[in-house]
Motif scaffolding. Structure first.
Motif, PDB file in Angstrom:
ATOM      1  N   LYS A 129       1.204  -0.861   0.246  1.00  0.00           N
ATOM      2  CA  LYS A 129      -0.100   0.227  -0.197  1.00  0.00           C
ATOM      3  C   LYS A 129       0.358   1.451  -0.456  1.00  0.00           C
ATOM      4  CE  LYS A 129      -4.272   1.706   2.237  1.00  0.00           C
ATOM      5  NZ  LYS A 129      -5.040   1.503   3.920  1.00  0.00           N
ATOM      6  N   ALA A 130       2.011   0.880   0.678  1.00  0.00           N
ATOM      7  CA  ALA A 130       2.935   1.986   0.730  1.00  0.00           C
ATOM      8  C   ALA A 130       3.271   2.266  -0.268  1.00  0.00           C
ATOM      9  CB  ALA A 130       3.963   2.044   1.905  1.00  0.00           C
ATOM     10  N   GLU A 131       4.166   1.530  -1.462  1.00  0.00           N
ATOM     11  CA  GLU A 131       4.213   1.888  -2.403  1.00  0.00           C
ATOM     12  C   GLU A 131       3.078   1.954  -3.357  1.00  0.00           C
ATOM     13  OE1 GLU A 131       7.794   1.438  -5.036  1.00  0.00           O
ATOM     14  OE2 GLU A 131       7.883   0.369  -3.290  1.00  0.00           O
ATOM     15  N   VAL A 132       1.724   2.106  -3.586  1.00  0.00           N
ATOM     16  CA  VAL A 132       0.464   2.639  -4.244  1.00  0.00           C
ATOM     17  C   VAL A 132       1.086   3.848  -4.023  1.00  0.00           C
ATOM     18  CG1 VAL A 132      -1.557   2.670  -4.455  1.00  0.00           C
ATOM     19  CG2 VAL A 132      -0.204   0.504  -4.114  1.00  0.00           C
ATOM     20  N   PHE A 133       0.842   4.484  -2.557  1.00  0.00           N
ATOM     21  CA  PHE A 133       0.993   6.163  -3.030  1.00  0.00           C
ATOM     22  C   PHE A 133       2.612   7.267  -2.882  1.00  0.00           C
ATOM     23  CE2 PHE A 133      -3.130   4.349  -0.857  1.00  0.00           C
ATOM     24  CZ  PHE A 133      -3.970   5.056  -1.382  1.00  0.00           C
ATOM     25  N   GLY A 134       3.206   5.981  -3.161  1.00  0.00           N
ATOM     26  CA  GLY A 134       4.722   6.806  -3.137  1.00  0.00           C
ATOM     27  C   GLY A 134       5.437   7.224  -2.524  1.00  0.00           C
ATOM     28  N   GLY A 135       4.456   6.807  -0.653  1.00  0.00           N
ATOM     29  CA  GLY A 135       5.087   7.420  -0.156  1.00  0.00           C
ATOM     30  C   GLY A 135       4.683   8.842   0.482  1.00  0.00           C
ATOM     31  N   TYR A 136       3.834   9.302  -0.382  1.00  0.00           N
ATOM     32  CA  TYR A 136       3.490  10.132   0.290  1.00  0.00           C
ATOM     33  C   TYR A 136       2.644  10.507   1.834  1.00  0.00           C
ATOM     34  CZ  TYR A 136       3.686  12.276  -4.238  1.00  0.00           C
ATOM     35  OH  TYR A 136       4.172  12.056  -5.505  1.00  0.00           O
ATOM     36  N   LYS A 137       2.588  11.861   2.580  1.00  0.00           N
ATOM     37  CA  LYS A 137       2.480  11.664   3.838  1.00  0.00           C
ATOM     38  C   LYS A 137       1.060  11.600   3.899  1.00  0.00           C
ATOM     39  CE  LYS A 137       3.397  14.561   7.969  1.00  0.00           C
ATOM     40  NZ  LYS A 137       3.204  15.929   8.437  1.00  0.00           N
ATOM     41  N   CYS A 138       0.848  10.520   5.009  1.00  0.00           N
ATOM     42  CA  CYS A 138      -0.494  10.653   5.317  1.00  0.00           C
ATOM     43  C   CYS A 138      -1.729   9.827   4.148  1.00  0.00           C
ATOM     44  CB  CYS A 138      -1.426  11.350   6.072  1.00  0.00           C
ATOM     45  SG  CYS A 138      -0.090  12.493   6.700  1.00  0.00           S
ATOM     46  N   ALA A 139      -1.158   9.234   2.972  1.00  0.00           N
ATOM     47  CA  ALA A 139      -2.140   8.813   1.985  1.00  0.00           C
ATOM     48  C   ALA A 139      -2.837   7.918   2.084  1.00  0.00           C
ATOM     49  CB  ALA A 139      -1.549   9.098   0.408  1.00  0.00           C
ATOM     50  N   SER A 145      -5.426  11.305  -6.831  1.00  0.00           N
ATOM     51  CA  SER A 145      -4.119  11.538  -6.076  1.00  0.00           C
ATOM     52  C   SER A 145      -4.001  13.222  -5.395  1.00  0.00           C
ATOM     53  CB  SER A 145      -3.542  10.421  -7.591  1.00  0.00           C
ATOM     54  OG  SER A 145      -3.719  12.450  -8.472  1.00  0.00           O
ATOM     55  N   GLU A 146      -5.465  13.326  -5.260  1.00  0.00           N
ATOM     56  CA  GLU A 146      -4.445  14.578  -4.739  1.00  0.00           C
ATOM     57  C   GLU A 146      -3.846  13.912  -3.456  1.00  0.00           C
ATOM     58  OE1 GLU A 146      -5.266  15.244  -1.026  1.00  0.00           O
ATOM     59  OE2 GLU A 146      -6.141  12.305  -0.742  1.00  0.00           O
ATOM     60  N   TYR A 147      -2.900  13.233  -2.970  1.00  0.00           N
ATOM     61  CA  TYR A 147      -1.917  13.214  -1.988  1.00  0.00           C
ATOM     62  C   TYR A 147      -0.842  13.723  -3.070  1.00  0.00           C
ATOM     63  CZ  TYR A 147      -1.774   9.058  -5.010  1.00  0.00           C
ATOM     64  OH  TYR A 147      -1.957   7.752  -5.667  1.00  0.00           O
ATOM     65  N   THR A 148      -0.765  14.233  -3.761  1.00  0.00           N
ATOM     66  CA  THR A 148       0.182  14.222  -4.305  1.00  0.00           C
ATOM     67  C   THR A 148       0.814  15.902  -4.845  1.00  0.00           C
ATOM     68  OG1 THR A 148      -0.592  14.744  -6.512  1.00  0.00           O
ATOM     69  CG2 THR A 148       0.675  12.513  -6.165  1.00  0.00           C
ATOM     70  N   TRP A 149      -0.687  16.555  -3.764  1.00  0.00           N
ATOM     71  CA  TRP A 149      -0.667  18.319  -3.725  1.00  0.00           C
ATOM     72  C   TRP A 149       0.074  19.074  -2.199  1.00  0.00           C
ATOM     73  CZ3 TRP A 149      -6.888  18.998  -3.971  1.00  0.00           C
ATOM     74  CH2 TRP A 149      -6.664  18.380  -5.381  1.00  0.00           C
ATOM     75  N   ARG A 150       0.289  19.895  -2.351  1.00  0.00           N
ATOM     76  CA  ARG A 150       1.379  20.592  -1.515  1.00  0.00           C
ATOM     77  C   ARG A 150       0.397  20.304   0.209  1.00  0.00           C
ATOM     78  NH1 ARG A 150       2.280  26.536  -1.515  1.00  0.00           N
ATOM     79  NH2 ARG A 150       3.231  26.037   0.189  1.00  0.00           N
ATOM     80  N   LEU A 151       0.364  19.751   1.477  1.00  0.00           N
ATOM     81  CA  LEU A 151       0.757  19.558   2.429  1.00  0.00           C
ATOM     82  C   LEU A 151      -0.212  20.210   2.930  1.00  0.00           C
ATOM     83  CD1 LEU A 151       3.237  18.138   4.436  1.00  0.00           C
ATOM     84  CD2 LEU A 151       1.629  17.012   3.546  1.00  0.00           C
ATOM     85  N   GLU A 152      -0.322  22.521   2.870  1.00  0.00           N
ATOM     86  CA  GLU A 152      -1.186  23.611   3.481  1.00  0.00           C
ATOM     87  C   GLU A 152      -2.599  22.931   2.235  1.00  0.00           C
ATOM     88  OE1 GLU A 152       1.690  23.061   2.149  1.00  0.00           O
ATOM     89  OE2 GLU A 152       3.147  24.247   4.000  1.00  0.00           O
ATOM     90  N   VAL A 153      -2.413  23.036   1.391  1.00  0.00           N
ATOM     91  CA  VAL A 153      -3.647  22.533   0.368  1.00  0.00           C
ATOM     92  C   VAL A 153      -4.411  21.488   0.602  1.00  0.00           C
ATOM     93  CG1 VAL A 153      -4.598  22.526  -1.666  1.00  0.00           C
ATOM     94  CG2 VAL A 153      -3.327  23.947  -1.578  1.00  0.00           C
ATOM     95  N   ARG A 154      -4.075  19.997   1.474  1.00  0.00           N
ATOM     96  CA  ARG A 154      -4.176  19.366   1.619  1.00  0.00           C
ATOM     97  C   ARG A 154      -5.132  19.699   3.182  1.00  0.00           C
ATOM     98  NH1 ARG A 154      -0.984  14.362   1.319  1.00  0.00           N
ATOM     99  NH2 ARG A 154      -2.167  13.005   1.529  1.00  0.00           N
ATOM    100  N   ALA A 155      -3.957  20.099   4.147  1.00  0.00           N
ATOM    101  CA  ALA A 155      -4.823  20.533   5.160  1.00  0.00           C
ATOM    102  C   ALA A 155      -5.697  20.974   4.728  1.00  0.00           C
ATOM    103  CB  ALA A 155      -3.849  21.043   6.458  1.00  0.00           C
ATOM    104  N   THR A 156      -6.031  22.653   4.471  1.00  0.00           N
ATOM    105  CA  THR A 156      -7.543  22.962   4.187  1.00  0.00           C
ATOM    106  C   THR A 156      -8.720  22.340   3.427  1.00  0.00           C
ATOM    107  OG1 THR A 156      -5.240  24.562   3.989  1.00  0.00           O
ATOM    108  CG2 THR A 156      -7.957  25.671   3.022  1.00  0.00           C
ATOM    109  N   LEU A 157      -7.993  21.556   2.920  1.00  0.00           N
ATOM    110  CA  LEU A 157      -9.438  21.147   2.288  1.00  0.00           C
ATOM    111  C   LEU A 157     -10.359  19.996   2.857  1.00  0.00           C
ATOM    112  CD1 LEU A 157      -7.763  20.571  -2.116  1.00  0.00           C
ATOM    113  CD2 LEU A 157      -9.145  22.476  -0.939  1.00  0.00           C
ATOM    114  N   TYR A 158      -8.979  19.143   3.325  1.00  0.00           N
ATOM    115  CA  TYR A 158      -9.642  18.131   3.846  1.00  0.00           C
ATOM    116  C   TYR A 158     -10.699  19.189   5.268  1.00  0.00           C
ATOM    117  CZ  TYR A 158      -7.968  13.781   2.576  1.00  0.00           C
ATOM    118  OH  TYR A 158      -7.581  12.944   1.712  1.00  0.00           O
ATOM    119  N   LEU A 159      -9.784  20.232   5.916  1.00  0.00           N
ATOM    120  CA  LEU A 159     -11.083  20.824   7.342  1.00  0.00           C
ATOM    121  C   LEU A 159     -12.091  21.139   6.434  1.00  0.00           C
ATOM    122  CD1 LEU A 159     -11.060  21.797   9.311  1.00  0.00           C
ATOM    123  CD2 LEU A 159      -9.320  24.052   9.213  1.00  0.00           C
ATOM    124  N   LEU A 160     -12.296  21.833   5.315  1.00  0.00           N
ATOM    125  CA  LEU A 160     -12.955  22.142   5.011  1.00  0.00           C
ATOM    126  C   LEU A 160     -14.313  20.895   4.864  1.00  0.00           C
ATOM    127  CD1 LEU A 160     -12.142  24.938   2.026  1.00  0.00           C
ATOM    128  CD2 LEU A 160     -13.402  25.290   4.566  1.00  0.00           C
TER     129      LEU A 160
END
Length: 833
Positions: free
Chosen positions: A21-31, A41-56
């Protein structure tokens, strides 16, 4: 078949090779943290953008859960509202009295379906987390249950204590049931401590989970026994019949006859009394009176916590309100009718007692002035006792005219010295030299807040005065409002309005007299002659004719009233004679039936569930459920934000199908699906910002699931006479969360592991510390509530009481919550290890 891990991180199962599973997500954080997310594949985006989108996304899903929970509550209301007919003896031998009573006990309903309705997201989150982790324990579900319980007990209790208006208090009525749920809420968490720390540390065995689950029916049974008082001290009055009949409480014949809803219909005599009072306020239509009657009926009914929670959710999402929405003018009339503290819950204003109190009111209910008049006096009259010093407050209220633009605002205290029967207050109109249509504002009388200053004084019938700003300085024409009036023989006094139109300048007088027709003065009514005085700017006066009720069947009878001999420059208008028809009961009932239908229609529109897909979809499409006239700007914004959820969940079968059970299970499934998404959003968001699951659970998730309950409890605290619906259900809900939210998933997991000869491990570290801390603080909070109940310094009440002690109590409870959050978070990050 056994999986073999290769050096490159892949797995070999049989003849196939699979990447990790880790290989599928390429080591992206929290993916790799979610069950259903990420969807792309939003897990390739910047952490700040991802955190904001997940909070909203988390906040938006909280709104979605609230909306589907509203529908879920509607299904529960439909299920628990089932009734059965009970026959009672009556004065008529061949016609027994038939009433309908609820089948469901209030306590059983509150602790089962209603508790499940308010706690479904927390319970389902815990179940879904265990199943999704292959029956292994996680931190998000259990921590959410404890964190939600902490917020409910500490913060909601604090809000309810402090939100009660000054000088008011609310006590828990059914203290026995509260004692049972409070004890069980403490026992529930003590039992968790025993499981996690003492009995089998870091492991939950199947029998421990089974006991946890079985504590739920035990709680319901004991609470029901406490409600019925089967083994308690007998009440001072014989309540055996009340226990038999559930919520129906026939204290005496008078109270039975004063029930305003019987078999789902409005009591006609009660409506007559109410409409008579409403008609004392000028300018109200039958539709206005029906809305006011519906407001009184909704206020007079006892409501469950579910009703308040549905109302809170609809306020948060711009949906149809559970209470009638009154226009500004109707709201002022409604408040004026409720101004006296001893007013009954439904119907009549307090009986005027001129031999005991000074009666203060305006000389007229309305007046009209020119825009260029500047200042003009308004008379405030005192009748009844005039040998004492009394004070009232006079204030202005905007209508279509606004303060500082059209008139100078007033907010002052008027004092009548002994012997004074009349006072004048100057009202100033602002002339802005711009053309405007006629505008109106209001003068309102109210009693002072200090209880000592309220003694010996009472507001009269005209406590609100309407002032119309005109561009006409003519004395005007005087006429009747209508050519005919219909009154019931038992009405008491027929009130016939006389209006002044096309000007209101100067003081004028006009004479009136009654003319016998088929109704004769002295036999059917008390006639005669009189003189009406319209002071400068006054535009309305009433002629009151006493109607004699001889209690004998007779045909319709009528008499006439004639206006004549106006003085002061006024002229007679077109309607200078009106007919007053005295009807028998049958025909009056036909007239009243329209009012009954209007009132029932208003009440029906306020029910918490829908009967058809059409009404369900209509409510979803329209802001404020279609009541656009009373929709606010906030309603439009919230409706826009939640429109997608409303349309989606409008497809859920309405509660009218299969007695509400189909809606119940479909809504429960939708809540489960949304809860799974919320679990993913919360877990990934917490991971992105560096929060552990247990900390995310007791903060973001617990607050998101508990906010509707906060607003619901606040409304119940303010509107209810007792504190049961505000805080009485908090302890029961907290217990149910543990018994179902942990007992059920832990039983499933422990049985699964027992079958596979493995152990179901639950770390006692963070969870045990959190449970222990909450248990200690919850005992302290319940102790504070009980001290408030028995100590005079707090007013011997759980909610409200003296201002300073109630604020101190609320701050202490909020501090308990802050301490819980801080210490539990410190423990999660290893500061106490």
């Amino acid at each position: 078949m056994e999986a073999l891990e290769n050096e490159d991180g892949s797995y070999t199962i049989g003849n196939g090779t699979y990447i990790s599973k880790a290989e599928v997500f390429g080591g992206y954080k929290c993916a790799d943290r979610g069950l259903l997310l990420p969807l792309f594949s939003e897990y390739t985006w910047r952490l700040e953008v991802r955190a904001t989108l997940y909070l909203l996304g988390l906040l938006y899903c909280f709104l979605g859960v609230a909306i589907i929970a509203d529908i879920f509550m509607g299904a529960i209301e439909k299920i628990t509202s089932k009734t059965r007919k009970v026959y009672l003896t009556s004065e008529k031998e061949d016609e027994p009295e038939v009433i309908e009573v609820r089948i469901w006990s209030d306590t059983v309903a509150n602790l089962t379906l209603m508790a499940l309705g308010s706690s479904a997201p927390e319970i389902l989150l815990s179940i879904i987390e265990v199943i999704s982790r292959n029956f292994e324990s996680g931190e998000l579900g259990p921590s959410t249950i404890v964190g939600s319980a902490a917020f409910n007990l500490f913060v909601i209790s604090a809000v309810c204590v402090m939100t009660i208006p000054s000088g008011e208090n609310r006590r828990i009525k059914d203290i026995k049931v509260f004692a049972v749920t409070a004890v069980f809420s403490v026992v529930a968490y003590l039992w968790l401590l025993i499981i996690l720390v003492a009995s089998s540390r870091d492991e939950v065995e199947w029998w421990e989970a089974l006991i946890t689950l079985l504590l739920f029916p035990l709680l319901v049974t004991i609470a029901w026994i406490a409600e019925k008082n089967f083994f308690g001290v007998p009440n001072k009055t014989d309540t055996s019949k009340q226990i038999e009949l559930g919520s129906f409480q026939p204290a005496d014949k008078f109270l039975r006859e004063r029930q305003y809803f019987r078999d789902g219909r409005l009591d006609r005599d009660g409506l007559v009394a109410f409409i008579k009072e409403v008609k004392n306020y000028p300018g109200l239509t039958d539709e206005d009176a029906a809305v006011l009657a519906a407001s009184k009926l909704v206020e007079s009914q006892s409501h469950s916590r579910m009703w308040y929670r549905v109302g809170a959710v609809r306020s948060m999402t711009g949906g149809r309100k559970t209470q009638p929405q009154l226009s500004y003018k109707l709201k002022e009339v409604y408040n004026a009718m409720n101004e006296h503290p001893e007013a009954p819950t439904v119907g009549e204003v307090p009986k005027v007692m001129p031999h005991k109190n000074a009666i203060i009111d305006f000389h007229s209910a309305s007046c009209a002035v020119m825009e260029n008049i500047g200042k003009f006096p308004v008379a405030i009259c005192r009748s009844g006792r005039i040998d004492s010093k009394v004070s009232v407050r006079v204030e202005t209220i905007d209508g279509t005219a606004t303060e500082e633009q059209d008139y100078v605002p007033i907010n002052q205290v008027i004092t009548f010295e002994p012997g004074e029967a009349e006072k004048f207050i100057d009202v100033e109109i602002i002339n802005d030299n711009q053309w405007e249509p006629d505008e109106e504002f209001f003068l309102k009388l109210s009693l002072l807040i200090n209880s000592e200053q309220r003694q010996g004084v009472q507001l009269g019938r005209i406590s609100i005065m309407e002032i119309t700003i005109l561009n006409d300085d003519e004395p005007g024409m005087v006429m009747f409002q209508k050519r005919g009036f219909l009154v019931k023989e038992s009405v008491g006094n027929a009130v016939i309005p006389v209006v002044r139109k096309n000007g209101a300048d100067g003081e004028i007088t006009i004479k009136w007299r009654t003319i016998d027709k088929s109704a004769v003065s002295g036999r059917d009514f008390e006639g005669g002659e009189g003189l009406l005085v319209f002071k400068h700017t006054e535009i309305s006066q009433n002629i009151e004719i006493p109607i004699i009720d001889d209690m004998t069947p007779e045909k319709d009878e009528h008499f006439e009233i004639e206006l004549f001999d106006p003085e002061g420059g006024a002229k007679l208008g077109q309607i200078n004679r009106t007919a007053v028809t005295i009807t028998n009961d049958d025909d009056f009932n036909n007239v009243l039936s329209n009012m009954m239908m209007l009132t029932n229609a208003n009440v029906h529109a306020l029910q918490v569930h829908h009967e058809t897909y059409v009404s369900q979809i209509k409510d979803a499409l329209n802001v404020n459920g279609g009541d656009i006239e009373n929709a606010t700007g906030a309603d439009y914004v919230l409706h826009f934000l939640t429109f997608g959820w409303k349309i989606l969940f409008a497809m859920v079968p309405p509660p009218s199908i299969l007695g509400g059970w189909l809606c119940f299970f479909v809504s429960l499934g939708a809540i489960g699906f949304l809860t799974a998404i919320i679990g993913d959003l919360a877990s990934i968001f917490g991971c992105l910002v560096g929060l552990k699951d247990s900390v995310t659970a007791i903060t973001f998730v617990a607050l998101g699931t508990s906010l509707p309950d906060t607003f619901a409890s606040k409304s119940a605290a303010i509107q209810e006479k007792y504190a049961d619906n505000a805080i009485g259900n908090v302890t029961g809900s907290n217990s149910v969360n543990v018994f179902l939210g942990l007992g059920l998933p832990w039983l499933l997991a422990s049985v699964y592991h027992a079958v596979n000869n493995t152990k179901f491990m639950v770390s006692a570290g963070n969870l045990g510390f959190s449970v222990g801390l909450f248990t200690g603080l919850s005992i302290a909070t319940i102790g504070v509530l009980m001290l408030r109940r028995v100590l005079g310094v707090f007013g011997k009440t759980e909610l409200g009481g003296p201002t300073i002690p109630k604020i101190i109590s609320g701050i202490v409870m909020i501090c308990f919550w802050v301490v819980y959050i801080l210490f539990a978070s410190f423990q999660a990050y290893g500061y106490f290890n």
